[in-house]
Design a protein around this motif. Structure first.
Motif, PDB file in Angstrom:
ATOM      1  N   PRO A   1      12.294 111.147  -0.334  1.00  0.00           N
ATOM      2  CA  PRO A   1      12.628 109.801   0.154  1.00  0.00           C
ATOM      3  C   PRO A   1      12.289 109.688   1.648  1.00  0.00           C
ATOM      4  O   PRO A   1      12.309 110.682   2.379  1.00  0.00           O
ATOM      5  CB  PRO A   1      14.137 109.693  -0.087  1.00  0.00           C
ATOM      6  CG  PRO A   1      14.623 111.096  -0.092  1.00  0.00           C
ATOM      7  CD  PRO A   1      13.478 111.931  -0.625  1.00  0.00           C
ATOM      8  N   VAL A   2      11.972 108.502   2.095  1.00  0.00           N
ATOM      9  CA  VAL A   2      11.650 108.285   3.505  1.00  0.00           C
ATOM     10  C   VAL A   2      12.971 108.108   4.249  1.00  0.00           C
ATOM     11  O   VAL A   2      13.710 107.151   3.997  1.00  0.00           O
ATOM     12  CB  VAL A   2      10.765 107.039   3.700  1.00  0.00           C
ATOM     13  CG1 VAL A   2      10.335 106.916   5.147  1.00  0.00           C
ATOM     14  CG2 VAL A   2       9.565 107.086   2.779  1.00  0.00           C
ATOM     15  N   VAL A   3      13.281 109.045   5.141  1.00  0.00           N
ATOM     16  CA  VAL A   3      14.554 108.996   5.864  1.00  0.00           C
ATOM     17  C   VAL A   3      14.381 109.230   7.366  1.00  0.00           C
ATOM     18  O   VAL A   3      15.362 109.333   8.082  1.00  0.00           O
ATOM     19  CB  VAL A   3      15.567 110.020   5.289  1.00  0.00           C
ATOM     20  CG1 VAL A   3      15.928 109.678   3.848  1.00  0.00           C
ATOM     21  CG2 VAL A   3      15.027 111.442   5.378  1.00  0.00           C
TER      22      VAL A   3
ATOM     23  N   ILE B   1       7.890  93.363  15.236  1.00  0.00           N
ATOM     24  CA  ILE B   1       6.580  93.959  14.923  1.00  0.00           C
ATOM     25  C   ILE B   1       6.530  95.459  15.215  1.00  0.00           C
ATOM     26  O   ILE B   1       5.953  96.220  14.434  1.00  0.00           O
ATOM     27  CB  ILE B   1       5.431  93.196  15.637  1.00  0.00           C
ATOM     28  CG1 ILE B   1       4.076  93.548  15.009  1.00  0.00           C
ATOM     29  CG2 ILE B   1       5.409  93.461  17.116  1.00  0.00           C
ATOM     30  CD1 ILE B   1       3.879  93.071  13.620  1.00  0.00           C
ATOM     31  N   ALA B   2       7.124  95.902  16.303  1.00  0.00           N
ATOM     32  CA  ALA B   2       7.064  97.337  16.637  1.00  0.00           C
ATOM     33  C   ALA B   2       7.765  98.202  15.582  1.00  0.00           C
ATOM     34  O   ALA B   2       7.161  99.155  15.068  1.00  0.00           O
ATOM     35  CB  ALA B   2       7.638  97.577  18.030  1.00  0.00           C
ATOM     36  N   PRO B   3       9.020  97.898  15.199  1.00  0.00           N
ATOM     37  CA  PRO B   3       9.637  98.721  14.155  1.00  0.00           C
ATOM     38  C   PRO B   3       8.964  98.570  12.794  1.00  0.00           C
ATOM     39  O   PRO B   3       8.976  99.503  11.991  1.00  0.00           O
ATOM     40  CB  PRO B   3      11.094  98.258  14.117  1.00  0.00           C
ATOM     41  CG  PRO B   3      11.192  97.069  14.958  1.00  0.00           C
ATOM     42  CD  PRO B   3       9.965  96.971  15.793  1.00  0.00           C
TER      43      PRO B   3
ATOM     44  N   SER C   1       4.223 103.603   9.363  1.00  0.00           N
ATOM     45  CA  SER C   1       3.790 104.953   9.716  1.00  0.00           C
ATOM     46  C   SER C   1       4.712 106.003   9.106  1.00  0.00           C
ATOM     47  O   SER C   1       4.239 106.997   8.537  1.00  0.00           O
ATOM     48  CB  SER C   1       3.752 105.097  11.233  1.00  0.00           C
ATOM     49  OG  SER C   1       3.437 106.413  11.596  1.00  0.00           O
ATOM     50  N   ASN C   2       6.016 105.793   9.207  1.00  0.00           N
ATOM     51  CA  ASN C   2       6.983 106.725   8.609  1.00  0.00           C
ATOM     52  C   ASN C   2       6.780 106.829   7.107  1.00  0.00           C
ATOM     53  O   ASN C   2       6.820 107.924   6.535  1.00  0.00           O
ATOM     54  CB  ASN C   2       8.420 106.284   8.880  1.00  0.00           C
ATOM     55  CG  ASN C   2       8.792 106.256  10.343  1.00  0.00           C
ATOM     56  OD1 ASN C   2       9.524 105.372  10.767  1.00  0.00           O
ATOM     57  ND2 ASN C   2       8.298 107.181  11.141  1.00  0.00           N
ATOM     58  N   PHE C   3       6.553 105.697   6.467  1.00  0.00           N
ATOM     59  CA  PHE C   3       6.348 105.660   5.025  1.00  0.00           C
ATOM     60  C   PHE C   3       5.087 106.429   4.642  1.00  0.00           C
ATOM     61  O   PHE C   3       5.080 107.220   3.702  1.00  0.00           O
ATOM     62  CB  PHE C   3       6.261 104.208   4.547  1.00  0.00           C
ATOM     63  CG  PHE C   3       6.202 104.058   3.060  1.00  0.00           C
ATOM     64  CD1 PHE C   3       7.356 104.069   2.308  1.00  0.00           C
ATOM     65  CD2 PHE C   3       4.980 103.906   2.416  1.00  0.00           C
ATOM     66  CE1 PHE C   3       7.304 103.933   0.926  1.00  0.00           C
ATOM     67  CE2 PHE C   3       4.917 103.765   1.043  1.00  0.00           C
ATOM     68  CZ  PHE C   3       6.086 103.778   0.298  1.00  0.00           C
ATOM     69  N   ALA C   4       4.012 106.204   5.375  1.00  0.00           N
ATOM     70  CA  ALA C   4       2.729 106.841   5.061  1.00  0.00           C
ATOM     71  C   ALA C   4       2.763 108.344   5.272  1.00  0.00           C
ATOM     72  O   ALA C   4       2.067 109.086   4.568  1.00  0.00           O
ATOM     73  CB  ALA C   4       1.628 106.224   5.914  1.00  0.00           C
ATOM     74  N   LYS C   5       3.563 108.818   6.216  1.00  0.00           N
ATOM     75  CA  LYS C   5       3.604 110.244   6.542  1.00  0.00           C
ATOM     76  C   LYS C   5       4.558 111.053   5.666  1.00  0.00           C
ATOM     77  O   LYS C   5       4.533 112.275   5.711  1.00  0.00           O
ATOM     78  CB  LYS C   5       4.020 110.429   8.001  1.00  0.00           C
ATOM     79  CG  LYS C   5       2.965 109.956   8.978  1.00  0.00           C
ATOM     80  CD  LYS C   5       3.447 110.128  10.402  1.00  0.00           C
ATOM     81  CE  LYS C   5       2.425 109.588  11.385  1.00  0.00           C
ATOM     82  NZ  LYS C   5       2.906 109.688  12.773  1.00  0.00           N
TER      83      LYS C   5
END
Length: 113
Positions: A36-38, A18-20, A26-30
Motif C-alpha cells: 500500500p502507498v503510505v 497542485i504541489a501535494p 510521485s509517491n504512488f508511482a514509486k
C-alpha cells in the motif's frame, strides 16, 4: 480578471493543491504494486490525488469566478467519495491488518476530513 481578490485567492488555493497532488503521483508511482502507498503525502491523506486535484480545480473556479466550475467540482467530490469507499474496501481486503492500521492513523481526505 487578474486584478481581483478572487483571482489571487483562487491562485493561492490552486498552489496549495497542485504541489501535494504532484507529490502524491510521485509517491504512488514509486511504491511497489504489492504494497500500500503510505509514504510522502500519503502520511497526511489516504487519498491525496483525489483530494488535492479537487482543491486545484476549486482554486481555478475561484480564480476564474466560475460558479459552474465550483458546482461541478463539488459534484465530482461527492461522486468520488463512493469511488474512494470502494477502493478502501479493496485495499483492506488486499493488504489486511497493515492497511487497517494505516486507516486508523491517517484521515481519508485531509486533516479533519
Amino acid at each position: 480578471k487578474t486584478e481581483t481578490v478572487w483571482f489571487y485567492l483562487g491562485s493561492i488555493i490552486y498552489l496549495f493543491g497542485i504541489a501535494p497532488y504532484i507529490l502524491g503521483m510521485s509517491n504512488f508511482a514509486k511504491t511497489p504494486l504489492n504494497e500500500p502507498v503510505v509514504k510522502g503525502v500519503y502520511k497526511i491523506s489516504r487519498n491525496p490525488m483525489y483530494f488535492f486535484s479537487a482543491v486545484t480545480i476549486f482554486g481555478m473556479g475561484i480564480a476564474g469566478a466560475s460558479w459552474l466550475i465550483i458546482f461541478f467540482i463539488s459534484l465530482y467530490m461527492i461522486l468520488n467519495h463512493f469511488t474512494i469507499l470502494s477502493e478502501e474496501k479493496f485495499c483492506s481486503e488486499k493488504y489486511g491488518e497493515s492497511y487497517l492500521k494505516y486507516t486508523k492513523n491517517v484521515p481519508r481526505y485531509f486533516l479533519f476530513l
